[in-house]
Design a protein around this motif. Sequence first.
Motif, short mmCIF file in Angstrom:
data_model
loop_
_atom_site.label_atom_id
_atom_site.label_comp_id
_atom_site.label_asym_id
_atom_site.label_seq_id
_atom_site.Cartn_x
_atom_site.Cartn_y
_atom_site.Cartn_z
N GLY A 292 0.85 -1.19 0.00
CA GLY A 292 0.00 0.00 0.00
C GLY A 292 0.88 1.23 0.00
O GLY A 292 2.03 1.20 0.46
N SER A 293 0.34 2.34 -0.53
CA SER A 293 1.20 3.54 -0.54
C SER A 293 1.36 4.10 0.86
O SER A 293 2.31 4.84 1.11
CB SER A 293 0.72 4.59 -1.54
N ASP A 294 0.49 3.73 1.79
CA ASP A 294 0.70 4.18 3.18
C ASP A 294 2.04 3.66 3.72
O ASP A 294 2.76 4.39 4.40
CB ASP A 294 -0.43 3.69 4.08
N TYR B 212 -4.15 15.01 3.51
CA TYR B 212 -4.25 13.63 3.99
C TYR B 212 -3.80 13.58 5.45
O TYR B 212 -2.67 13.95 5.77
CB TYR B 212 -3.35 12.76 3.12
N ASP C 28 1.91 13.02 -3.90
CA ASP C 28 1.11 11.82 -3.61
C ASP C 28 -0.03 11.77 -4.62
O ASP C 28 -1.02 12.48 -4.50
CB ASP C 28 0.62 11.94 -2.16
N ALA D 133 -2.37 9.57 -5.36
CA ALA D 133 -3.35 8.51 -5.10
C ALA D 133 -4.57 8.61 -6.03
O ALA D 133 -5.18 7.60 -6.37
CB ALA D 133 -3.80 8.56 -3.63
N TYR D 134 -4.91 9.86 -6.44
CA TYR D 134 -6.14 10.07 -7.24
C TYR D 134 -5.85 10.60 -8.63
O TYR D 134 -6.75 11.07 -9.31
CB TYR D 134 -7.06 11.05 -6.49
N THR E 89 -0.92 4.46 -6.00
CA THR E 89 -1.53 3.31 -5.34
C THR E 89 -2.48 2.59 -6.29
O THR E 89 -3.02 3.21 -7.21
CB THR E 89 -2.31 3.76 -4.09
N SER F 204 -5.10 1.27 -4.97
CA SER F 204 -6.31 1.20 -4.13
C SER F 204 -7.51 1.93 -4.69
O SER F 204 -8.64 1.58 -4.37
CB SER F 204 -6.01 1.78 -2.75
N LYS F 205 -7.29 2.96 -5.50
CA LYS F 205 -8.42 3.76 -5.95
C LYS F 205 -8.78 3.47 -7.40
O LYS F 205 -9.76 2.82 -7.67
CB LYS F 205 -8.12 5.25 -5.71
N ARG G 240 -3.48 -4.12 -1.28
CA ARG G 240 -2.40 -3.37 -0.63
C ARG G 240 -1.14 -3.29 -1.48
O ARG G 240 -0.13 -3.93 -1.20
CB ARG G 240 -2.06 -3.95 0.77
C1 LIG Z 1 -5.89 6.44 -0.12
C2 LIG Z 1 -4.68 7.32 0.00
C3 LIG Z 1 -3.41 6.78 0.23
C4 LIG Z 1 -3.21 5.36 0.67
O1 LIG Z 1 -3.40 4.43 -0.23
P1 LIG Z 1 -3.04 2.90 0.06
O2 LIG Z 1 -2.22 2.54 -1.10
O3 LIG Z 1 -4.36 2.21 0.13
O4 LIG Z 1 -2.27 2.79 1.35
C5 LIG Z 1 -2.33 7.62 0.21
N1 LIG Z 1 -2.48 8.94 0.02
C6 LIG Z 1 -3.68 9.50 -0.16
C7 LIG Z 1 -3.78 10.96 -0.35
C8 LIG Z 1 -4.82 8.70 -0.17
O5 LIG Z 1 -6.02 9.26 -0.28
#
Ligand SMILES: *Cc1c(COP(=O)(O)O)cnc(C)c1O
Length: 357
Positions: free
Chosen positions: A85-87, A112, A186, A188-189, A212, A214-215, A223
């Motif tokens: 996961g990117s976290d 975030y 970051d 993510a989106y 990531t 995840s989205k 993950r």
């Molecule tokens: C969802 C999100 C992450 C984490 O994504 P994972 O890969 O699910 O851990 C990281 N940064 C931002 C801004 C997010 O919204």
Amino acid sequence: MSAYWSDFVKTLDPYVPGEQPKQTDLIKLNTNESPFAPSPAVLDAIRQATADQLRLYPSPESDRLRAAVARYYDLSEDQVFPGNGSDEVLAHLFLGLFRHQGKQILFPDITYSFYPVYCRLYDIDYQNVALADDFSIRLQDYLALPPETVSAVIFPNPNAPTGMAIGRDEIEQLLIQRPQWVVAVDEAYVDFGAQSCVPLIKKYKNLVVLQTLSKSRSLAGLRVGFAFAQPELLEGLVRVKNSFNSYPVDRLAEAGAIAAFEDQSYFEQTTREIVQTREQLSEAMRALGFTVLPSKANFIFVSHSQYDAAQLLASLRSHAILVRHFRHPRIASFLRVTIGTKKQCETLIKSLSEIVS
Ligand SMILES: *Cc1c(COP(=O)(O)O)cnc(C)c1O
């Protein structure tokens, strides 16, 4: 609190993720997951990887995955750092690149909420830079600060939870004017309409981009996330990773993630649909009197001048719809609404028109 806890653990203030309810008949628009299943090719790949190979440890540096992602983004393999996961990748970034004695890192006041959590975990000093009145990130405000007391900047693009994006050119100016800072973007989106900084990786030694699955690739449960940067900088993350967990990406995750990058048409079809639905939902919300910030993400950030956000959250919950509310005073009047399927969003609008009429 237990007497067995270390003094350090007693001081922590952990991140609180959005609710993952046990009840399954809710419309879940609270954690920015995709409303679509992962690509069927991903599920096939995972099924195949469950055979005999699971006895064996995975590749410690996820070599096949790095090769697939490098090909996809026209990078070299040593410019790709995968994690659980990117976290997790973010955590390594904070420890590996942001922890400099006597220096601060910068990030927006509204962003975030994991960033300040990592700062506390790793004892990193930070300064919040306020978003503009229209909730946009203004990079000139970062450039106005004394550069020698700063080691790094991090922000999501598009930002969370506003959904607002800034252009690659603006970020490039920051990279040029502050070569001594690490600039972490970051993304993510990013796949829902913003400009990615990945094409700048080859040009700037101080850039790190995080992504990531995840989205936009419907794989929050798998993950898998990445950092992209030049090898010298990424080596800092590899050192942290190999001091913590040598095998962060398991065999099923690696197989699924590779297949996700190979099924381009499914990715394009699902992200396109979310963008269309986002525009339709934004328009319908405005018609109900909501202010909707311009979003390039898979969620919208909305407020209503006559209805309290916490009350709207509770009313929607009684209609079996979950959305997210943040307590930060500057955004207390806003709700973050994840883009669901067209049908889910129609149900949301129907409920809201009963609630706000
Ligand atoms: C969802 C999100 C992450 C984490 O994504 P994972 O890969 O699910 O851990 C990281 N940064 C931002 C801004 C997010 O919204």
